[in-house]
Write a protein that holds these residues in place. Structure first.
Motif, PDB file in Angstrom:
ATOM      1  N   THR A  88       0.843  -1.026  -0.039  1.00  0.00           N
ATOM      2  CA  THR A  88      -0.064  -0.094  -0.120  1.00  0.00           C
ATOM      3  C   THR A  88       0.842   1.256  -0.022  1.00  0.00           C
ATOM      4  O   THR A  88       0.588   2.248  -0.768  1.00  0.00           O
ATOM      5  N   VAL A 269      -9.323  -7.720  -6.183  1.00  0.00           N
ATOM      6  CA  VAL A 269      -9.554  -6.469  -4.980  1.00  0.00           C
ATOM      7  C   VAL A 269      -8.803  -6.762  -3.638  1.00  0.00           C
ATOM      8  O   VAL A 269      -8.700  -8.055  -3.273  1.00  0.00           O
ATOM      9  N   ALA A 271      -8.022  -4.722  -0.089  1.00  0.00           N
ATOM     10  CA  ALA A 271      -8.029  -3.400   0.550  1.00  0.00           C
ATOM     11  C   ALA A 271      -6.742  -2.728   1.007  1.00  0.00           C
ATOM     12  O   ALA A 271      -6.009  -3.632   1.483  1.00  0.00           O
ATOM     13  N   ASP A 273      -3.830  -1.079   3.293  1.00  0.00           N
ATOM     14  CA  ASP A 273      -3.679  -0.730   4.614  1.00  0.00           C
ATOM     15  C   ASP A 273      -2.576   0.255   4.663  1.00  0.00           C
ATOM     16  O   ASP A 273      -1.410   0.020   4.411  1.00  0.00           O
ATOM     17  N   PHE A 388      -6.275  -0.530  -4.644  1.00  0.00           N
ATOM     18  CA  PHE A 388      -7.471  -1.245  -4.267  1.00  0.00           C
ATOM     19  C   PHE A 388      -7.394  -2.418  -5.092  1.00  0.00           C
ATOM     20  O   PHE A 388      -8.108  -3.661  -4.857  1.00  0.00           O
TER      21      PHE A 388
END
Length: 494
Positions: A88, A269, A271, A273, A388
């Motif tokens: 991320t 996909v 998420a 962090d 994402f």
């Protein structure tokens, strides 16, 4: 006002300034977006910028997979960073810095975590510091480069480098990225006997390297046929072929390396962090709980030197290939791009991704016709989406993306025509600049050798005033760079 040709590396005779490249009467802006990015004025189109931005991302998407691996070691306390958080952070820092390069600098350049910076942080800094302290050093080196930009020194240094050396930098970067592409594709290996070898054993083998060759030849044929979007079409075709071959032959994932051409098993996909964001200890590395003042200062100097000259050379090389430089090698709006590049060190440190730097893979977008910052916004936008959809970053195999690097390397060799190879005063420094970038796997080493040799030869001819004060200062700095090992030994730095 400087008129930019649609042919790479060509401009008219007038010098560039920060106000250059404004729309001319012949190419009036079509809309607000065109007016802001000066798309028509630079002889580009929205389609060129879109293709260029996508191509650049495809060529450098590997950083989302590689940077977390580089930063995957333990710090002095045995702490490992979370892989998802690193991914991320890598995407976030690349997105922010690249979009800023497009919006503020209006240049077709993309930035992400520098492999040299991440490697230095992992191998040299982190064994003696915490991760927070290491990221603090990234922030410091980025701010140091920003100060050099604000003072005007960085732009003066870039403009003070002789034009033949600038052309040699472009050639050297072309050779450098071609070698990177050939090595990543498995076409060229570090040999067990010779220094380099064809494949791992002197022979080519395996589906991935065959798909690299098919992709490379496809792009070359499309280019010769003047096909619009040749590089992007070639990369897309190579990826499709890789998907089909991988599924039909049932290949082991290991043969592809980091990026495997198949649909992600857990879905596309993931998420984001943001757990690493803001975890920075700015001055901790200088204290007794870190590396110590001398060792930390040497580390910052090393990072500044690499970040300063690697990015400088890349901007010169890519900018020249894009036709954004005048006949003296000066680029319009250069100070803004340099400011963002310097700020990238701090952005990367704050994000937890290590320092950001301009990527040589930006040249692949230029090869697709990108001439403005809109291409960078596109690249940064895709990096934003990857926050994402990080699993999708691995579906274009490195062997396919590497073909674009070899293609662009061949294009950048055209700058050789601008160097007078019969004049040894410039030919020798230019030669060393060109060859030492790929031979040492270091852009900075090539620039350093060219600058030092240029000044020494001029002095040997009794023309020691000709290089100018800045070039002699650079010579001194680069001599320190080459002598860092004995200097560190003398200072007691390990």
């Amino acid at each position: 006002m400087t008129r930019i040709s649609t042919e790479p590396g060509t401009t008219d005779d007038r010098p560039a300034t920060d106000d250059s490249l404004t729309p001319s009467e012949a190419n009036p802006p079509k809309n607000a977006l065109d007016a802001y990015f000066k798309i028509s004025a630079r002889g580009s189109t929205f389609g060129n910028e879109l293709r260029g931005g996508l191509t650049t991302f495809m060529a450098m998407a590997y950083i989302l997979l590689l940077n977390p691996i580089l930063l995957g070691g333990a710090d002095k306390n045995g702490v490992h960073l979370d892989h998802a958080q690193l991914t991320t952070a890598t995407a976030l820092a690349a997105a922010v810095t690249t979009i800023l390069l497009g919006v503020v600098g209006n240049v077709p350049l993309a930035a992400a975590a520098g492999l040299s910076v991440s490697g230095a942080i992992s191998a040299i800094v982190v064994p003696h510091t915490t991760w927070e302290q290491a990221f603090g050093l990234c922030v410091i080196y980025g701010l140091a480069i920003v100060l050099l930009v604000v003072s005007g020194l960085r732009e003066k240094i870039m403009n003070g480098i002789p034009l033949p050396i600038k052309h040699a930098i472009t050639i050297g970067i072309g050779l450098f990225i071609a070698l990177i592409g050939l090595n990543k594709a498995g076409f060229v290996f570090q040999g067990k006997g010779p220094l380099l070898s064809l494949g791992p054993t002197g022979e080519l083998s395996g589906w991935p390297v065959l798909i690299f060759c098919i992709t490379l030849l496809t792009i070359f044929v499309l280019l010769v046929r003047n096909t619009r979007g040749a590089i992007l079409i070639g990369l897309a075709a190579g990826t499709v072929i890789a998907f089909v071959v991988n599924a039909a032959a049932g290949l082991d994932d290991k043969v592809w390396g980091l990026q495997v051409p198949k649909w992600p098993g857990d879905g596309p996909v993931a998420a984001p962090d943001f757990g690493l964001f803001g975890h920075v200890d700015l001055f901790g590395a200088f204290g007794s709980q870190g590396m110590g003042a001398i060792s930390a200062s040497v580390a910052v100097f090393t990072l500044v030197l690499a970040g300063f000259f690697d990015a400088m050379a890349t901007i010169i090389g890519v900018g020249t290939e894009a036709g954004l430089a005048d006949k003296q090698g000066r680029m319009p709006g250069l100070s803004k791009a340099l400011f963002v590049d310097g700020a990238g060190g701090a952005i990367g440190g704050l994000s937890g991704a290590s320092g950001q730097t301009v990527f040589v893979e930006s040249a692949t977008g230029v090869g697709e016709g990108a001439r403005t910052g809109l291409a960078s916004v596109v690249t940064g936008g895709v990096f934003t989406l990857m926050l994402f959809f990080t699993p999708l970053a691995g579906i274009v195999p490195v062997q396919v993306a590497s073909a674009a690097l070899v293609v662009i390397g061949s294009m950048m060799m055209s700058q050789a025509r601008h160097i007078d190879w019969s004049d040894r005063e410039v030919a020798i420094p230019a030669f060393l600049t060109c060859v030492l970038m790929p031979f040492t796997y270091s852009i900075t080493a090539g620039v350093a050798a060219g600058v030092i040799t240029y000044c020494v030869i001029k002095a040997g001819r009794g023309k020691w005033r000709e290089p100018g004060p800045l070039m002699w200062i650079l010579t001194g700095v680069f001599l320190i760079y080459f002598a860092l090992t004995p200097i560190k030994a003398w200072l007691g730095v390990h």
